[in-house]
Design an enzyme around this catalytic site. Structure first.
Site, PDB file in Angstrom:
ATOM      1  N   ARG A  60      34.933  46.141  20.827  1.00  0.00           N
ATOM      2  CA  ARG A  60      34.149  45.864  19.619  1.00  0.00           C
ATOM      3  C   ARG A  60      34.097  47.087  18.699  1.00  0.00           C
ATOM      4  NH1 ARG A  60      27.831  45.051  19.030  1.00  0.00           N
ATOM      5  NH2 ARG A  60      27.739  43.854  17.081  1.00  0.00           N
ATOM      6  N   HIS A  64      35.022  46.989  14.712  1.00  0.00           N
ATOM      7  CA  HIS A  64      34.089  47.378  13.654  1.00  0.00           C
ATOM      8  C   HIS A  64      34.600  48.580  12.876  1.00  0.00           C
ATOM      9  CE1 HIS A  64      30.195  45.035  14.369  1.00  0.00           C
ATOM     10  NE2 HIS A  64      31.122  44.464  15.118  1.00  0.00           N
ATOM     11  N   VAL A  68      36.208  47.789   8.282  1.00  0.00           N
ATOM     12  CA  VAL A  68      35.461  48.257   7.112  1.00  0.00           C
ATOM     13  C   VAL A  68      36.309  49.067   6.149  1.00  0.00           C
ATOM     14  CG1 VAL A  68      33.434  49.544   6.338  1.00  0.00           C
ATOM     15  CG2 VAL A  68      33.311  48.140   8.390  1.00  0.00           C
ATOM     16  N   ASP A  72      40.040  54.362  11.029  1.00  0.00           N
ATOM     17  CA  ASP A  72      39.953  55.802  10.764  1.00  0.00           C
ATOM     18  C   ASP A  72      38.829  56.490  11.524  1.00  0.00           C
ATOM     19  OD1 ASP A  72      37.727  54.836   9.489  1.00  0.00           O
ATOM     20  OD2 ASP A  72      38.298  55.473   7.476  1.00  0.00           O
ATOM     21  N   SER A  74      35.741  56.139  11.382  1.00  0.00           N
ATOM     22  CA  SER A  74      34.517  56.422  10.621  1.00  0.00           C
ATOM     23  C   SER A  74      33.283  55.890  11.336  1.00  0.00           C
ATOM     24  CB  SER A  74      34.617  55.836   9.207  1.00  0.00           C
ATOM     25  OG  SER A  74      34.713  54.423   9.243  1.00  0.00           O
ATOM     26  N   GLU A  81      27.418  54.701   9.149  1.00  0.00           N
ATOM     27  CA  GLU A  81      27.719  53.294   9.444  1.00  0.00           C
ATOM     28  C   GLU A  81      26.954  52.772  10.655  1.00  0.00           C
ATOM     29  OE1 GLU A  81      31.980  52.130   9.435  1.00  0.00           O
ATOM     30  OE2 GLU A  81      32.302  54.152   8.650  1.00  0.00           O
ATOM     31  N   ASN A  87      25.960  47.052  12.748  1.00  0.00           N
ATOM     32  CA  ASN A  87      26.440  47.991  13.763  1.00  0.00           C
ATOM     33  C   ASN A  87      25.356  48.497  14.709  1.00  0.00           C
ATOM     34  OD1 ASN A  87      29.085  47.938  12.743  1.00  0.00           O
ATOM     35  ND2 ASN A  87      28.619  49.514  11.228  1.00  0.00           N
ATOM     36  N   HIS A 186      35.942  37.408  22.314  1.00  0.00           N
ATOM     37  CA  HIS A 186      34.612  37.010  22.785  1.00  0.00           C
ATOM     38  C   HIS A 186      34.665  36.384  24.172  1.00  0.00           C
ATOM     39  CE1 HIS A 186      32.597  36.839  18.536  1.00  0.00           C
ATOM     40  NE2 HIS A 186      32.905  38.063  18.924  1.00  0.00           N
ATOM     41  N   THR A 187      35.816  36.399  24.792  1.00  0.00           N
ATOM     42  CA  THR A 187      35.903  35.962  26.176  1.00  0.00           C
ATOM     43  C   THR A 187      35.224  36.970  27.097  1.00  0.00           C
ATOM     44  OG1 THR A 187      37.391  35.191  27.926  1.00  0.00           O
ATOM     45  CG2 THR A 187      38.141  37.059  26.633  1.00  0.00           C
ATOM     46  N   ASP A 231      31.003  34.227  26.614  1.00  0.00           N
ATOM     47  CA  ASP A 231      31.766  33.259  27.404  1.00  0.00           C
ATOM     48  C   ASP A 231      30.984  33.035  28.692  1.00  0.00           C
ATOM     49  OD1 ASP A 231      33.449  31.937  29.145  1.00  0.00           O
ATOM     50  OD2 ASP A 231      35.028  33.458  29.133  1.00  0.00           O
TER      51      ASP A 231
END
Length: 312
Positions: A60, A64, A68, A72, A74, A81, A87, A186-187, A231
């Site tokens: 994840r 994320h 955005v 990189d 960030s 962020e 987040n 999302h498994t 899941d």
């Protein structure tokens, strides 16, 4: 005129991303830091062995980051962020920090945090039984975080419709098959109650027994500390059960179930539910494409010494 300007800007971003990704190479560290990938893999395996959920958390983080302002790193800059609403539930920063420290110990100022994120995401999937792939490398790190407006613009919320999902992914050069395949991430992992409240209390396209079981622990309001597996069948195994769940209207998030709700992606979901190899192949393709979203390369950006702070 505004629409034409927006299209032109998007075209420029896509062209720049294509030019930058062409500079990435799967052998980038073969000479400069030949032990880097083995070191990352070992530390990811240890983290996932300690807590299976960490595999989803590292995957994840990469999502994320890339969505955005490009891949990189960030998202790893302390504060910034990380404090934006989409987040706030991210985790795994300590694992990445440990990996970075270990890699710095063997190859100083050589391996970027952005590349560590990309490799850690791949190794997390493998550690939980998913496919492997060669990760194109050579990204550099941004010295500054993305703005809140960018975070809110590009991180697509779990309340999104299929049209909004297709549009958001499309703006980043990802097609509907990529959308469904990446959603298959999302498994593994869990979601917090506020992200699925509306779906289990107000939506009709959900298995009612499934919704009822979730309502037992997730109230209509609040419940920020309550979590449920994305899941429910095999929450710590990277497989295609997520798509089988969608066929039974057991998607945890509204945006999950939107992928199989009488729309244009229904057949993709059906294919992935019945053909595990089709899913893993599409997932690998989509992960490489996502990893190529606007990377900094060459003399752009920097190789951050510490992932949580820009070099002074």
């Amino acid at each position: 005129m505004a629409s034409s300007t927006s299209c032109l800007s998007l075209l420029v971003l896509v062209v720049l991303a294509s030019a930058a990704s062409a500079q990435l190479s799967t052998t980038f560290y073969d000479t400069s830091c030949p032990r880097a990938l083995a070191t990352i893999k070992s530390l990811v395996n240890a983290a996932v062995a300690k807590e299976a959920r960490m595999g989803a958390s590292l995957l994840r983080l990469h999502f994320h980051d890339c969505f955005v302002q490009g891949c990189d790193a960030s998202i790893l800059l302390a504060g910034n962020e990380q404090n934006d609403p989409p987040n706030l539930t991210l985790r795994g920063f300590d694992v990445i920090a440990n990996i970075k420290a270990q890699v710095e110990a063997i190859c100083k100022n050589t391996v970027s945090c952005a590349d560590i994120l990309a490799v850690a995401a791949r190794d997390s999937v493998v550690a939980l039984g998913g496919p492997s792939w060669s990760v194109p490398l050579g990204r550099r790190d941004s010295p500054k975080a993305a703005s809140t407006s960018m975070v809110l613009q590009f991180l697509i919320p779990p309340t999104s419709s299929l049209a909004e999902l297709i549009k958001g992914y499309g703006e980043l050069g990802l097609n509907p098959t990529d959308l469904v395949a990446l959603s298959g991430g999302h498994t593994i992992g869990q979601a917090h109650c506020p992200s699925y409240q509306d779906h289990i209390y107000n939506d009709t396209n959900i298995n009612q027994a499934f919704a009822s079981s979730l309502r037992a622990s997730c109230p209509r309001t609040g419940g920020g500390s309550v979590m449920a597996p994305l899941d429910t069948a095999t929450p710590t195994a990277f497989d295609n059960a997520y798509f089988k769940n969608l066929l039974s209207q057991k998607g945890l998030l509204h945006s999950d179930q939107e992928l199989f709700n009488g729309g244009s992606t229904d057949n993709i979901v059906r294919n992935f539910a019945s053909n595990p190899s089709a899913f893993t192949s599409a997932f690998v393709t989509a992960m490489v494409k996502m990893g190529n979203i606007r990377p900094l390369t060459g003399s752009q950006g920097q190789i951050r010494t510490t992932c949580s702070a820009a070099n002074s």
